[in-house]
Design a protein around this motif. Structure first.
Motif, PDB file in Angstrom:
ATOM      1  N   LEU A 187      87.705  34.286  15.443  1.00  0.00           N
ATOM      2  CA  LEU A 187      87.539  34.964  16.733  1.00  0.00           C
ATOM      3  C   LEU A 187      87.579  33.953  17.876  1.00  0.00           C
ATOM      4  CD1 LEU A 187      84.750  37.605  15.955  1.00  0.00           C
ATOM      5  CD2 LEU A 187      87.124  38.075  16.537  1.00  0.00           C
ATOM      6  N   ALA A 188      86.930  32.806  17.678  1.00  0.00           N
ATOM      7  CA  ALA A 188      86.943  31.771  18.712  1.00  0.00           C
ATOM      8  C   ALA A 188      88.357  31.258  18.973  1.00  0.00           C
ATOM      9  CB  ALA A 188      86.022  30.623  18.309  1.00  0.00           C
ATOM     10  N   VAL A 189      89.122  31.077  17.907  1.00  0.00           N
ATOM     11  CA  VAL A 189      90.515  30.625  18.058  1.00  0.00           C
ATOM     12  C   VAL A 189      91.302  31.594  18.927  1.00  0.00           C
ATOM     13  CG1 VAL A 189      92.703  30.325  16.829  1.00  0.00           C
ATOM     14  CG2 VAL A 189      90.634  29.253  15.957  1.00  0.00           C
ATOM     15  N   GLU A 190      91.166  32.882  18.628  1.00  0.00           N
ATOM     16  CA  GLU A 190      91.932  33.865  19.389  1.00  0.00           C
ATOM     17  C   GLU A 190      91.469  33.937  20.840  1.00  0.00           C
ATOM     18  OE1 GLU A 190      94.832  36.291  20.365  1.00  0.00           O
ATOM     19  OE2 GLU A 190      94.636  35.244  18.471  1.00  0.00           O
ATOM     20  N   PHE A 191      90.149  33.883  21.051  1.00  0.00           N
ATOM     21  CA  PHE A 191      89.620  33.884  22.412  1.00  0.00           C
ATOM     22  C   PHE A 191      90.151  32.681  23.185  1.00  0.00           C
ATOM     23  CE2 PHE A 191      86.455  32.333  25.451  1.00  0.00           C
ATOM     24  CZ  PHE A 191      86.270  33.460  26.252  1.00  0.00           C
ATOM     25  N   ASN A 192      90.157  31.520  22.565  1.00  0.00           N
ATOM     26  CA  ASN A 192      90.623  30.309  23.236  1.00  0.00           C
ATOM     27  C   ASN A 192      92.108  30.381  23.557  1.00  0.00           C
ATOM     28  OD1 ASN A 192      88.034  29.292  23.059  1.00  0.00           O
ATOM     29  ND2 ASN A 192      88.443  28.082  21.219  1.00  0.00           N
ATOM     30  N   LYS A 193      92.891  31.013  22.690  1.00  0.00           N
ATOM     31  CA  LYS A 193      94.316  31.196  22.971  1.00  0.00           C
ATOM     32  C   LYS A 193      94.504  32.048  24.221  1.00  0.00           C
ATOM     33  CE  LYS A 193      97.150  32.293  19.678  1.00  0.00           C
ATOM     34  NZ  LYS A 193      97.701  33.019  18.502  1.00  0.00           N
ATOM     35  N   MET A 194      93.655  33.061  24.365  1.00  0.00           N
ATOM     36  CA  MET A 194      93.738  33.954  25.517  1.00  0.00           C
ATOM     37  C   MET A 194      93.288  33.269  26.805  1.00  0.00           C
ATOM     38  SD  MET A 194      92.168  37.294  23.589  1.00  0.00           S
ATOM     39  CE  MET A 194      91.983  38.263  25.090  1.00  0.00           C
ATOM     40  N   HIS A 195      92.505  32.178  26.668  1.00  0.00           N
ATOM     41  CA  HIS A 195      91.963  31.493  27.840  1.00  0.00           C
ATOM     42  C   HIS A 195      92.477  30.054  27.942  1.00  0.00           C
ATOM     43  CE1 HIS A 195      89.260  34.920  27.439  1.00  0.00           C
ATOM     44  NE2 HIS A 195      88.931  34.737  28.697  1.00  0.00           N
ATOM     45  N   GLU A 196      93.657  29.833  27.379  1.00  0.00           N
ATOM     46  CA  GLU A 196      94.248  28.493  27.434  1.00  0.00           C
ATOM     47  C   GLU A 196      94.397  28.036  28.876  1.00  0.00           C
ATOM     48  OE1 GLU A 196      98.105  26.048  25.628  1.00  0.00           O
ATOM     49  OE2 GLU A 196      97.906  28.209  25.327  1.00  0.00           O
ATOM     50  N   GLY A 197      93.970  26.822  29.143  1.00  0.00           N
ATOM     51  CA  GLY A 197      94.025  26.283  30.498  1.00  0.00           C
ATOM     52  C   GLY A 197      92.801  26.615  31.336  1.00  0.00           C
ATOM     53  N   GLU A 198      91.967  27.539  30.842  1.00  0.00           N
ATOM     54  CA  GLU A 198      90.750  27.927  31.585  1.00  0.00           C
ATOM     55  C   GLU A 198      89.489  27.365  30.934  1.00  0.00           C
ATOM     56  OE1 GLU A 198      90.612  32.161  31.884  1.00  0.00           O
ATOM     57  OE2 GLU A 198      92.767  32.326  32.208  1.00  0.00           O
ATOM     58  N   GLY A 199      89.397  27.473  29.622  1.00  0.00           N
ATOM     59  CA  GLY A 199      88.206  27.017  28.939  1.00  0.00           C
ATOM     60  C   GLY A 199      88.287  27.269  27.448  1.00  0.00           C
ATOM     61  N   CYS A 200      87.264  26.805  26.732  1.00  0.00           N
ATOM     62  CA  CYS A 200      87.265  26.863  25.275  1.00  0.00           C
ATOM     63  C   CYS A 200      85.839  27.069  24.774  1.00  0.00           C
ATOM     64  CB  CYS A 200      87.828  25.550  24.723  1.00  0.00           C
ATOM     65  SG  CYS A 200      87.627  25.317  22.950  1.00  0.00           S
ATOM     66  N   VAL A 201      85.667  27.980  23.825  1.00  0.00           N
ATOM     67  CA  VAL A 201      84.393  28.150  23.142  1.00  0.00           C
ATOM     68  C   VAL A 201      84.489  27.421  21.804  1.00  0.00           C
ATOM     69  CG1 VAL A 201      82.887  29.797  21.952  1.00  0.00           C
ATOM     70  CG2 VAL A 201      83.728  30.298  24.254  1.00  0.00           C
ATOM     71  N   ARG A 202      83.503  26.565  21.551  1.00  0.00           N
ATOM     72  CA  ARG A 202      83.521  25.771  20.318  1.00  0.00           C
ATOM     73  C   ARG A 202      82.306  26.100  19.452  1.00  0.00           C
ATOM     74  NH1 ARG A 202      83.899  19.148  19.609  1.00  0.00           N
ATOM     75  NH2 ARG A 202      84.002  19.181  17.321  1.00  0.00           N
ATOM     76  N   PRO A 203      82.474  26.865  18.370  1.00  0.00           N
ATOM     77  CA  PRO A 203      81.361  27.136  17.454  1.00  0.00           C
ATOM     78  C   PRO A 203      80.997  25.870  16.674  1.00  0.00           C
ATOM     79  CG  PRO A 203      83.153  28.733  17.193  1.00  0.00           C
ATOM     80  CD  PRO A 203      83.692  27.583  17.973  1.00  0.00           C
ATOM     81  N   ILE A 204      79.703  25.591  16.590  1.00  0.00           N
ATOM     82  CA  ILE A 204      79.226  24.423  15.847  1.00  0.00           C
ATOM     83  C   ILE A 204      78.095  24.868  14.933  1.00  0.00           C
ATOM     84  CG2 ILE A 204      78.226  22.118  15.984  1.00  0.00           C
ATOM     85  CD1 ILE A 204      79.391  21.870  18.788  1.00  0.00           C
ATOM     86  N   SER A 205      78.288  24.749  13.632  1.00  0.00           N
ATOM     87  CA  SER A 205      77.249  25.130  12.676  1.00  0.00           C
ATOM     88  C   SER A 205      76.114  24.118  12.731  1.00  0.00           C
ATOM     89  CB  SER A 205      77.818  25.194  11.258  1.00  0.00           C
ATOM     90  OG  SER A 205      76.776  25.431  10.329  1.00  0.00           O
ATOM     91  N   GLN A 206      74.890  24.633  12.756  1.00  0.00           N
ATOM     92  CA  GLN A 206      73.710  23.780  12.753  1.00  0.00           C
ATOM     93  C   GLN A 206      72.983  23.835  11.402  1.00  0.00           C
ATOM     94  OE1 GLN A 206      73.149  21.773  15.284  1.00  0.00           O
ATOM     95  NE2 GLN A 206      74.855  22.655  16.440  1.00  0.00           N
ATOM     96  N   GLY A 207      73.641  24.376  10.386  1.00  0.00           N
ATOM     97  CA  GLY A 207      73.007  24.572   9.089  1.00  0.00           C
ATOM     98  C   GLY A 207      72.582  26.014   8.949  1.00  0.00           C
ATOM     99  N   GLY A 208      71.392  26.265   8.412  1.00  0.00           N
ATOM    100  CA  GLY A 208      70.871  27.616   8.311  1.00  0.00           C
ATOM    101  C   GLY A 208      70.168  28.047   9.592  1.00  0.00           C
ATOM    102  N   TYR A 209      69.629  29.258   9.581  1.00  0.00           N
ATOM    103  CA  TYR A 209      69.006  29.795  10.785  1.00  0.00           C
ATOM    104  C   TYR A 209      67.756  29.022  11.208  1.00  0.00           C
ATOM    105  CZ  TYR A 209      72.052  33.891  10.460  1.00  0.00           C
ATOM    106  OH  TYR A 209      73.137  34.727  10.423  1.00  0.00           O
ATOM    107  N   ARG A 210      66.945  28.611  10.247  1.00  0.00           N
ATOM    108  CA  ARG A 210      65.757  27.833  10.620  1.00  0.00           C
ATOM    109  C   ARG A 210      66.164  26.457  11.134  1.00  0.00           C
ATOM    110  NH1 ARG A 210      60.224  28.474   7.377  1.00  0.00           N
ATOM    111  NH2 ARG A 210      59.477  28.234   9.517  1.00  0.00           N
ATOM    112  N   ASP A 211      67.231  25.886  10.567  1.00  0.00           N
ATOM    113  CA  ASP A 211      67.759  24.630  11.095  1.00  0.00           C
ATOM    114  C   ASP A 211      68.207  24.815  12.541  1.00  0.00           C
ATOM    115  OD1 ASP A 211      67.534  23.337   8.548  1.00  0.00           O
ATOM    116  OD2 ASP A 211      69.396  24.307   7.937  1.00  0.00           O
TER     117      ASP A 211
END
Length: 419
Positions: A56-80
């Motif tokens: 989903l992030a890839v597709e969103f970023n394609k739609m907003h090329e030149g404007e901005g980018c959302v970068r998902p970053i895993s932090q481990g599990g939810y408590r992490d």
């Protein structure tokens, strides 16, 4: 057994020209050229949920090329994730977006750290109102319901057919059916994990409420009755406590008949089952399904980021909550579609055609129950109430003793006498 149709390769609003496993690399390249980068910290370690979010992030970023980018970053599990967000408060390094449970939101609001979303989400009326109301605090909306699951009843069709029994629809019928099957098979057939989630099913459907006159109560008569049901089920031989691994990981180690578990585990159950697996709405009372605990997170936007990052984050949450995106995300992951119009999308219709049982998940979402949205709940859920449930089920204390001890710890925690 119903065939699982995985549509992860199609989890974009248009066809992706790269392999799914390369999504993270594509995002890095997209963000390297973007004038604005909005980080999204999440608790997906891997599997379909992480891949779905990244696509989903890839597709969103394609739609907003030149404007901005959302970068998902895993932090481990939810408590992490929650631990790292707390550290980021101190370091001044908060992301623009993050996943958060309702109790996390309550905690972050104590620091006035979140951006209200009432004027950000454009199609709020399309979202499941039960989920939306759970993220309102003092009348304001602070989260977008995103990856939501709900408890359902998993059952062994072959075993019921063998003994000429029907899927139970009431609490009393559930216990009676489990007793009959266990007596016939010579071992317990209702499997459960001795945790707060299983306890919540019995607790909520026995009329329990954690909040009484503004006070958090975990040792109410309803709570004791719920825990006694679990404990007595083990003693009487119709219930089996799974203390190692997930329930589906224990298939083959006994006769499985039922479990009350999260819908997010549906694909894992299907893969593990060597029998005809069915799912149904939870046994309740009368002709209505029982209440199912809602789990999963919401997306939040932090205040302490640039205006450009907040704007981009707002556009992203509208994108991922759209009917089409929710249909794709739900079909790929098994999470409940939070957008009510997602059911009409081809991706979800195709998924339902190949997996008709999934209609149960959508129906159960109308009979939902939530744990308290208070800042201390994470610690209470796992370290206090969760421990009390384990102690009682494993015979280390009576249900009343275990819950009385938990109540004292809750009161000490809320008063600041312990951490």
């Amino acid at each position: 057994m119903k065939k699982i149709v995985w549509i992860m390769a199609a989890l974009t609003l248009v066809s992706l020209a790269f392999a799914q496993q390369k999504a993270e690399d594509v995002i890095k390249a997209q963000c390297a050229k973007a004038p604005v980068v909005a980080e999204l910290w999440h608790g997906f370690r891997g599997g379909a949920p992480r891949a779905a979010l990244e696509n989903l992030a890839v597709e969103f970023n394609k739609m907003h090329e030149g404007e901005g980018c959302v970068r998902p970053i895993s932090q481990g599990g939810y408590r992490d994730l929650s631990t790292k967000i707390k550290a980021a408060f101190a370091a001044g390094t908060l992301p623009a977006l993050a996943q958060a449970f309702e109790n996390n939101i309550a905690l972050y609001l104590e620091a006035d750290a979140l951006m209200p979303l009432d004027d950000v989400i454009t199609d709020l009326d399309q979202l499941n109102p039960l989920f939306v109301n759970a993220v309102r605090f003092d009348g304001k909306l602070y989260g977008l319901p995103f990856n939501k699951s709900v408890q359902i009843l998993y059952y062994n069709r072959d075993l019921l057919k063998k003994h000429g029994l029907e899927v139970p629809r009431t609490l009393e019928g559930f216990i009676e059916t489990a007793r009959k099957l266990s007596a016939a098979e010579g071992e317990p057939v209702y499997w459960f994990r001795p945790d707060t989630s299983t306890f919540s099913y019995w607790f909520f459907n026995m009329g329990g409420s954690y909040l009484k006159d503004g006070k958090l109560v975990v040792n109410s008569p309803e709570a004791v009755k719920a825990l006694e049901t679990m404990v007595n089920g083990v003693k009487d031989g119709w219930a089996k406590a799974i203390t190692s691994g997930y329930i589906n990981q224990n298939f083959g180690k006994g006769v499985y008949g039922f479990s009350t578990d999260t819908s997010a585990g549906y694909s894992y159950y299907l893969k593990a089952a060597k029998f005809d697996l069915g799912i149904a709405t939870l046994p309740g009372s009368g002709d209505k399904p029982g209440l199912g605990l809602v789990q999963g997170t919401d997306l939040i936007i932090f205040q302490d980021v640039s205006d450009a990052a907040k704007k981009l984050a707002g556009e992203f949450i509208n994108f991922v909550s759209s009917p089409k995106a929710q249909a794709l995300f739900s079909a790929a992951t098994g999470y409940v579609p939070v957008n009510l119009k997602a059911i009409d999308e081809p991706a979800l219709q195709d998924h339902l055609m190949d997996n008709p049982d999934f209609k149960v998940v959508i129906e159960q979402a109308n009979y939902a129950a939530f744990e308290p949205a208070i800042a201390e709940w994470e610690q209470i859920r796992f370290d206090i109430l969760g421990q009390a449930i384990k102690e009682a089920v494993l015979g280390k204390a009576s249900p009343q003793e275990a819950l009385d001890k938990a109540q004292k710890q809750v009161e000490d925690l809320m008063a600041g006498r312990i951490r």
